[in-house]
Design an enzyme around this catalytic site. Sequence first.
Site, PDB file in Angstrom:
ATOM      1  NE  ARG A  58      -3.949  -0.028   1.587  1.00 25.39           N
ATOM      2  CZ  ARG A  58      -4.794   0.594   2.402  1.00 25.39           C
ATOM      3  NH1 ARG A  58      -4.865   0.247   3.672  1.00 25.39           N
ATOM      4  NH2 ARG A  58      -5.565   1.557   1.966  1.00 25.39           N
ATOM      5  CB  THR A  63     -17.029   7.620   3.604  1.00 25.70           C
ATOM      6  OG1 THR A  63     -17.090   6.615   4.613  1.00 25.70           O
ATOM      7  CG2 THR A  63     -17.869   8.806   4.022  1.00 25.70           C
ATOM      8  CB  SER A  64     -19.592   2.703   2.326  1.00 22.59           C
ATOM      9  OG  SER A  64     -18.747   2.362   3.401  1.00 22.59           O
ATOM     10  CG  HIS A  78      -9.753   4.982  10.141  1.00 29.77           C
ATOM     11  ND1 HIS A  78     -10.694   4.715   9.173  1.00 29.77           N
ATOM     12  CD2 HIS A  78     -10.435   5.029  11.319  1.00 29.77           C
ATOM     13  CE1 HIS A  78     -11.891   4.605   9.748  1.00 29.77           C
ATOM     14  NE2 HIS A  78     -11.764   4.803  11.032  1.00 29.77           N
ATOM     15  CB  CYS A  88      11.238   0.337  19.253  1.00 30.28           C
ATOM     16  SG  CYS A  88      11.154   1.774  20.310  1.00 30.28           S
TER      17      CYS A  88
HETATM   18  P1  OAD Z   1     -15.626   2.170   1.357  1.00 30.99           P
HETATM   19  O1  OAD Z   1     -14.855   1.339   0.402  1.00 30.99           O
HETATM   20  O2  OAD Z   1     -16.511   1.503   2.339  1.00 30.99           O
HETATM   21  O3  OAD Z   1     -16.558   3.142   0.542  1.00 30.99           O
HETATM   22  C1  OAD Z   1     -16.072   3.893  -0.522  1.00 30.99           C
HETATM   23  C2  OAD Z   1     -17.166   4.817  -0.965  1.00 30.99           C
HETATM   24  O4  OAD Z   1     -16.616   5.647  -1.983  1.00 30.99           O
HETATM   25  C3  OAD Z   1     -18.380   4.109  -1.572  1.00 30.99           C
HETATM   26  O5  OAD Z   1     -19.542   4.608  -0.946  1.00 30.99           O
HETATM   27  C4  OAD Z   1     -18.344   4.514  -3.047  1.00 30.99           C
HETATM   28  O6  OAD Z   1     -19.636   4.754  -3.565  1.00 30.99           O
HETATM   29  C5  OAD Z   1     -17.582   5.814  -2.989  1.00 30.99           C
HETATM   30  N1  OAD Z   1     -16.866   6.184  -4.210  1.00 30.99           N
HETATM   31  C6  OAD Z   1     -16.337   5.391  -5.145  1.00 30.99           C
HETATM   32  N2  OAD Z   1     -15.774   6.119  -6.131  1.00 30.99           N
HETATM   33  C7  OAD Z   1     -15.945   7.422  -5.790  1.00 30.99           C
HETATM   34  C8  OAD Z   1     -15.598   8.669  -6.390  1.00 30.99           C
HETATM   35  N3  OAD Z   1     -14.948   8.733  -7.540  1.00 30.99           N
HETATM   36  N4  OAD Z   1     -15.950   9.807  -5.739  1.00 30.99           N
HETATM   37  C9  OAD Z   1     -16.606   9.754  -4.570  1.00 30.99           C
HETATM   38  N5  OAD Z   1     -16.958   8.618  -3.958  1.00 30.99           N
HETATM   39  C10 OAD Z   1     -16.642   7.466  -4.560  1.00 30.99           C
HETATM   40  O7  OAD Z   1     -14.588   3.132   2.065  1.00 30.99           O
HETATM   41  P2  OAD Z   1     -14.736   3.985   3.391  1.00 30.99           P
HETATM   42  O8  OAD Z   1     -16.153   4.370   3.637  1.00 30.99           O
HETATM   43  O9  OAD Z   1     -13.716   5.043   3.344  1.00 30.99           O
HETATM   44  O10 OAD Z   1     -10.989   1.547   7.905  1.00 30.99           O
HETATM   45  O11 OAD Z   1     -14.313   2.931   4.470  1.00 30.99           O
HETATM   46  C11 OAD Z   1     -14.246   3.349   5.792  1.00 30.99           C
HETATM   47  C12 OAD Z   1     -13.213   2.577   6.534  1.00 30.99           C
HETATM   48  O12 OAD Z   1     -13.429   1.173   6.357  1.00 30.99           O
HETATM   49  C13 OAD Z   1     -11.789   2.768   6.030  1.00 30.99           C
HETATM   50  O13 OAD Z   1     -11.179   3.904   6.556  1.00 30.99           O
HETATM   51  C14 OAD Z   1     -11.128   1.527   6.488  1.00 30.99           C
HETATM   52  C15 OAD Z   1     -12.189   0.550   6.057  1.00 30.99           C
HETATM   53  O14 OAD Z   1     -12.148  -0.668   6.540  1.00 30.99           O
HETATM   54  C16 OAD Z   1      -9.792   1.299   8.458  1.00 30.99           C
HETATM   55  O15 OAD Z   1      -8.781   1.120   7.820  1.00 30.99           O
HETATM   56  C17 OAD Z   1      -9.840   1.248   9.943  1.00 30.99           C
END
Ligand code: OAD
Length: 245
Positions: free
Chosen positions: A68, A188-189, A118, A150
Amino acid sequence: MTVKADPTQIDAQDRVFVLTGAGVSAESGLKTFRDQGGLWEGHRVEDVATPEAWEEDAARVWRFYSERRKGAEKAEPNAAHRALAELEAAIGDRFFLCTQNVDDLHERAGSQRLVHMHGELFVSRCEDACGRAPFADRARYATEDAIARCACGGRIRPHIVWFGEIPLEMERIEREIARSTVMLVVGTSGAVYPAANFVRWAGPQVRKYYIGPEEPVNAHAFTRLVLGNAGEVLPGLIQATGNRE
Ligand code: OAD
C-alpha cells in the site's frame, strides 16, 4: 431548521467540517474497500488489519502495508483533493478536514487543517507503548527478521488504526463537529463507525451534504445527496460558493 436558498453556499460565518473516505482517492487510482467483494487488495481484512493478524504474522501485515505504501507513492492527488485544499485556502481556520484515509493525498494537495482518524500509511510506531512518538517512515518490510526494532526492543508497526482499535483524535473531531455549520461528507460508504455517525452528531441546523456516486448507508441523515464522482462534483460545488476572503 434553516436551509439557505442555495444550501451549498458557504457564508462568512460558516464553519465547514469535511469527512472523506476511500472514494475521494478513487480517481487517483487507489481502490476503495467495499468495491472488492469483501476482500481488501485480495486479502481478508482480519488477515491484515487487526491486532490479532499482527500477533499471528507481522511479516504478512507488513507486506500488505508495504504494498500500500508503494501504491500510494505512485498516486497523485486528484481534483477532489485539490478542491478541498482550495476551500481551506479560502476560508482558513473555519475549515476542518477529517479523513478516514491513510494515504497522504490530502496533504500533497495542500490541506493543512486535517486529521487522519484511521492513522497514516507513511508513519510507523513501536508496537509497545514505550513512549516513543510515531515517526515518518517509508520503509517496506517483507520478512519477520527485516522488521525494524525500536530502541526498547519492540517491533515497529504501521501507525494504522486496525479493526478493534480506537480511532485517533476523537476529542478534537467532536469539538470541530460541534462548532460546524456545514458538513461535507465525501466518498465514504457510511458503514464504518464511529465516522458513519458524524452526520448524526452534527446539530439539526447543520447543512449536511454527501458527495459520491452512490447513496451511502446513512443517506437519510443528510440534507442533500450530490451523486457523482468527487473529482467531477466537488470543484463545481465549492466554486459555486464564491466566497473567497
Ligand atoms: P468504502 O470502500 O466503504 O466506501 C467507498 C465509498 O466511496 C463508496 O460509498 C463509493 O460509492 C464511494 N466512491 C467510489 N468512487 C468514488 C468517487 N470517484 N468519488 C466519490 N466517492 C466514490 O470506504 P470507506 O467508507 O472510506 O478503515 O471505508 C471506511 C473505513 O473502512 C476505512 O477507513 C477503512 C475501512 O475498513 C480502516 O482502515 C480502519
